[in-house]
Structure formats: structure tokens, C-alpha cells
Write an enzyme that holds these catalytic residues in place. Structure first.
Site, mmCIF file in Angstrom:
data_model
loop_
_atom_site.group_PDB
_atom_site.id
_atom_site.type_symbol
_atom_site.label_atom_id
_atom_site.label_comp_id
_atom_site.label_asym_id
_atom_site.label_seq_id
_atom_site.Cartn_x
_atom_site.Cartn_y
_atom_site.Cartn_z
ATOM 1 N N LYS A 1 -9.475 37.809 -58.365
ATOM 2 C CA LYS A 1 -10.732 38.195 -59.016
ATOM 3 C C LYS A 1 -11.751 38.666 -57.980
ATOM 4 C CE LYS A 1 -9.986 34.898 -62.793
ATOM 5 N NZ LYS A 1 -8.808 34.240 -62.174
ATOM 6 N N ALA B 1 -10.087 31.255 -54.384
ATOM 7 C CA ALA B 1 -8.683 31.436 -54.009
ATOM 8 C C ALA B 1 -7.781 31.445 -55.245
ATOM 9 C CB ALA B 1 -8.263 30.310 -53.060
ATOM 10 N N PRO B 2 -6.716 32.266 -55.237
ATOM 11 C CA PRO B 2 -6.194 33.059 -54.120
ATOM 12 C C PRO B 2 -6.837 34.429 -53.929
ATOM 13 C CG PRO B 2 -4.719 33.222 -55.975
ATOM 14 C CD PRO B 2 -5.803 32.264 -56.389
ATOM 15 N N GLY B 3 -7.816 34.792 -54.747
ATOM 16 C CA GLY B 3 -8.610 35.965 -54.439
ATOM 17 C C GLY B 3 -8.394 37.191 -55.294
ATOM 18 N N CYS C 1 -7.923 28.950 -66.732
ATOM 19 C CA CYS C 1 -6.619 29.356 -67.274
ATOM 20 C C CYS C 1 -6.049 28.181 -68.062
ATOM 21 C CB CYS C 1 -5.674 29.825 -66.183
ATOM 22 S SG CYS C 1 -5.426 28.653 -64.830
ATOM 23 N N CYS D 1 -14.819 28.967 -56.202
ATOM 24 C CA CYS D 1 -13.410 28.562 -56.370
ATOM 25 C C CYS D 1 -12.548 29.820 -56.401
ATOM 26 C CB CYS D 1 -13.227 27.719 -57.628
ATOM 27 S SG CYS D 1 -14.376 26.326 -57.776
ATOM 28 N N ASP E 1 -17.428 23.191 -50.695
ATOM 29 C CA ASP E 1 -17.192 22.540 -51.982
ATOM 30 C C ASP E 1 -18.207 23.059 -52.990
ATOM 31 O OD1 ASP E 1 -16.755 20.872 -54.123
ATOM 32 O OD2 ASP E 1 -16.935 19.003 -52.985
ATOM 33 N N ASP F 1 -14.414 28.791 -51.343
ATOM 34 C CA ASP F 1 -13.365 27.908 -51.832
ATOM 35 C C ASP F 1 -13.337 26.685 -50.935
ATOM 36 O OD1 ASP F 1 -10.926 28.264 -53.916
ATOM 37 O OD2 ASP F 1 -10.313 26.973 -52.253
#
Length: 431
Positions: free
Chosen positions: A258, A254-256, A373, A252, A301, A275
């Protein structure tokens, strides 16, 4: 396009059509030539959404009969006007004149008198009216009532501070590529460019600016020597610590942000970033291109590894799980409008499914770092408690740190702790 028209169109897109703020606002700003006007449009858009629920309650006391659905643009114009009167230093008379003219230019001359009357009453009685609606914490703290109650239950000692932090303007924090530049050198460059900044106390790669600036003026940004990323998000690479020769999966991704940090911080690793959204994977590639990193991108997925996994175990897995994003509301105030209580159980189910699906991909002795988050326990510590109960070969690796607070499993950062976004981390190993 004027800044107030842009802000009104933005609120209509977000509140009426369900668009995200990050998607709705940029094309509107692009139509405003003057930088100061763009700044005002952004301030009004974010402020109108940040204080949406409080302004809604205030308008309900000022408008005797709700306007018809076809006149929602007038309601949103009044919301923006109220925001200017209460939170900005625009002269009162200018606010009234601007918004009366705005609604008239939208072909609704008949409503000019109503707008004028509502705003003039607000000017006269703002303190009394605000004191009355603020008796209700959901109004005073400007969050949806269901979320106020959830956070009051989950964090009884901190809920008010947590909600207040969700209304604060977030800091701009940079991630320094420590393989290319020391943090001290970055701070010197910023000072030389007239940009005040200080090192973040919890994260070795983080620098917090005193005032946000355009990335175009940041020394070394175009070259990839620094990136914009909240300090809490930077903790992922600090916790995962991949070693040379290891296979690492950023699930997972995106947005990249990390992914890019892992590519900077760890040498000699095989890094896969996957992603489910191919369009968002393109953003991961853009982040990697700017810092000059090469990583294998996988569109797939996370809940269905059979479709993309090469059957070689990973030594480290970062699962930045899809979540309610309740820890980053200060950056994305449209979450207050879009998130619903019914979303949480479905997100919890999705997280559990992905955790169970990725666990077989982890090598014995390897580490899976779970991150969200979110500040809701059911997505975080409770989720991990249930996972550990389901998997006899899973064991927690306690995180010893000065940041955040220890919970039953992992560590929780509440929004505003050390200036950071709300985040949760838990580390697991396979026995």
C-alpha cells in the site's frame, strides 16, 4: 530434496514448530532444482494445510490408535498422501508407493505396512468415508471449529460461501502504475507475452491473470510498472486520495504494497511509512526500490507516537491495523493452524489502542482510513462503532462504492467477493 520430502518438512515446520508457511517453504523450494518438482512441493504444502482439518478428520477414521508424538512425521506424511489421493491426479498406486518409501527413508521401516494399509483402505472407501466426515461443516469446509461458529454468527447468509472461498486457490492480481502505463497497455503487453488477463471491475489499477505466473515473466515488473497486489488491497490508495502538498502517514506499513501504491498514485505528497518491525521495514524499502520511489521510513510503535512523531499533523493517515487475517486464509492457509480464539480479544485491544494513539496526529478536516484483512465484525465495524463513541470529534465519511457491502460503519468485503481477498475499510474525519 524431493518434492514430497520438502512438503513433509514444511508441514512439520508449520504444524509442529509454529513457523509461518511464507517463512518455512521458500528455503525448502530453493533446494529443489527442477521447476516442476518445485511446483509439486508448493502444491502439496499449500494443499496439505488448506485441507488440514478435513484430512485430519479423515485420518482419525482410518487409524485405530493415534500415533505417538515422536511419529508426527508419519501422520503428516499420511495427510499429504491423502491430499494427493483426494485432490490431485497422481495415480493411486504411485501415491502408495511414494509415501511407503518416504517413511522408510526416514528410518521408520516398521510403519511402512501401516501406511500401505491406511492408504489402500482410503482408495477403496474414499467416497463413503468422505461423506461421513462431511456431515460436520468444520470438516467439510476444513476450518477450525471456533472460526466456523464465529463466521456462522457474523455472516449467517454467507458463512458457507465465505469458508469455501477460504479454501479456493486465490487469483494473481497485478497493480498497474497508472502514472507510467495505462491498464489497457498493460493488458496488451501481457497478451503479447502469452499471459491471459482481464481488468478488475472494481479497481481501476487492477488486472487479474487467468493463471498465476512467475513474476520474472511479467512485462514491466522488474522496471516497477506493475506489482503483485490483491485488488482489495489496492482500494486503500483509491479511498485515501492524497492531494499534492499533504502529509501522509502509512501506519503499520510492512510489507509495503500500500505504501508503494500511494507513492505511485499521489504526486507532491510527503509520505511517511512506519512499522514496529525494522526487519519488515527492509521489505518496504525493497518494494520502493523496485518501483523507483522515495519515502521516509520510520521504525516505531503505532501505539506510542511520542517516540517517533515530529509533532506535525498529518492530513491523511492509513492505518492497516494488525488483525486476525481471516480474510486472507486462501493465501495463507497456515492461519487456520496458528490463529486461536484467544487471539481475537487481544487484537481488538491492540487495534483500539493504536486508533486512539494515532487520532491526535490527524489534522482537523483530515482523513483516517482504517483497514484490515479480517472478516470478523469485532475487528471492523464494531471496533469503529466503539471508537466513534469514544471520540466526539470523529465522524464517519461514508464510503459510496459498488464493491463489498455496507455495514454499520464502513464497508466489508467478504473473501471471494469479485474475486478479492476479505477486507474492511472505514473512513473517518476529524471535525
Amino acid at each position: 530434496m524431493t518434492p514430497r520430502v520438502a512438503a513433509l518438512d514444511c508441514l512439520l515446520a508449520v504444524a509442529e514448530r509454529g513457523e509461518s508457511l511464507s517463512r518455512a517453504l521458500p528455503p525448502l523450494l530453493a533446494r529443489i532444482p527442477d521447476a516442476r518438482d518445485r511446483g509439486l512441493a508448493q502444491e502439496l504444502s499449500y494443499g496439505g494445510l488448506r485441507w488440514y482439518h478435513r484430512l485430519d478428520a479423515l485420518l482419525a477414521t482410518l487409524i485405530e490408535r493415534p500415533l505417538k508424538p515422536r511419529d508426527r512425521d508419519v501422520t503428516h506424511a499420511l495427510r499429504l498422501a491423502a491430499y494427493e489421493l483426494l485432490y490431485l491426479d497422481t495415480p493411486d498406486y504411485a501415491v502408495v508407493n511414494e509415501y511407503v518409501e518416504l517413511v522408510k527413508r526416514r528410518g521408520k521401516r516398521w510403519v511402512g505396512g501401516l501406511v500401505n494399509a491406511v492408504l489402500r483402505r482410503l482408495m477403496r472407501e474414499r467416497e463413503t468415508l468422505a461423506a461421513a466426515i462431511d456431515q460436520d461443516p468444520a470438516n467439510r469446509l476444513s476450518h477450525p471449529r471456533w472460526l466456523v461458529e464465529r463466521l456462522r454468527t457474523a455472516h449467517p447468509a454467507d458463512w458457507e460461501a465465505l469458508l469455501a472461498a477460504g479454501n479456493a486457490r486465490p487469483p494473481m492480481t497485478l497493480r498497474v502504475d497508472l502514472a507510467r502505463l495505462t491498464r489497457a497497455a498493460c493488458l496488451e503487453r501481457l497478451a503479447g507475452a502469452g499471459i491471459a488477463a482481464e481488468p478488475h471491475p472494481a479497481v481501476a489499477s487492477a488486472v487479474t491473470l487467468a493463471t498465476p505466473v512467475d513474476v520474472g515473466v511479467l512485462p514491466g515488473f522488474a522496471e516497477g510498472e506493475c506489482s503483485v497486489q490483491d485488488a482489495a488491497a489496492q482500494l486503500a490508495a483509491q479511498l485515501l486520495v492524497p492531494q499534492p502538498g499533504e502529509r501522509v502517514l502509512d501506519a503499520c506499513a510492512a510489507p509495503g504494497g500500500k505504501t508503494a501504491h500511494l507513492a505511485e498514485a499521489a504526486t507532491g505528497i510527503t509520505l511517511h511509512a512506519m512499522d514496529i518491525d525494522a526487519e519488515r521495514l527492509a521489505r518496504v524499502q525493497q518494494n520502493l526500490d523496485r518501483i523507483g520511489a522515495t519515502t521516509t521510513l520510520i521504525a516505531g510503535d503505532a501505539a506510542d507516537p511520542a517516540a517517533w512523531w515530529d509533532r506535525k499533523a498529518y492530513d491523511r493517515i492509513l492505518l492497516d491495523a494488525p488483525c486476525s487475517a481471516t480474510g486472507v486464509i486462501r493465501r495463507h492457509p497456515d492461519i487456520k493452524l496458528h490463529r486461536r480464539p484467544a487471539d481475537i480479544p487481544e487484537l481488538v485491544r491492540r487495534q483500539a489502542t493504536i486508533l486512539d494513539a494515532l487520532w491526535p496526529l490527524l489534522a482537523p478536516g483530515g482523513m483516517l482510513l482504517y483497514a484490515t484483512c479480517s472478516v470478523l465484525p469485532e475487528e471492523n465495524s464494531q471496533q469503529l462503532e466503539e471508537f466513534l463513541a469514544r471520540h466526539a470529534d470523529a465522524r464517519e465519511l461514508p464510503i459510496q462504492a459498488a464493491w463489498g457491502r455496507a455495514v454499520t460503519v464502513g464497508r466489508q468485503i467478504l473473501t471471494g467477493d469479485a474475486g478479492m481477498d476479505g477486507f474492511y475499510y472505514a473512513a473517518l474525519t476529524k471535525t
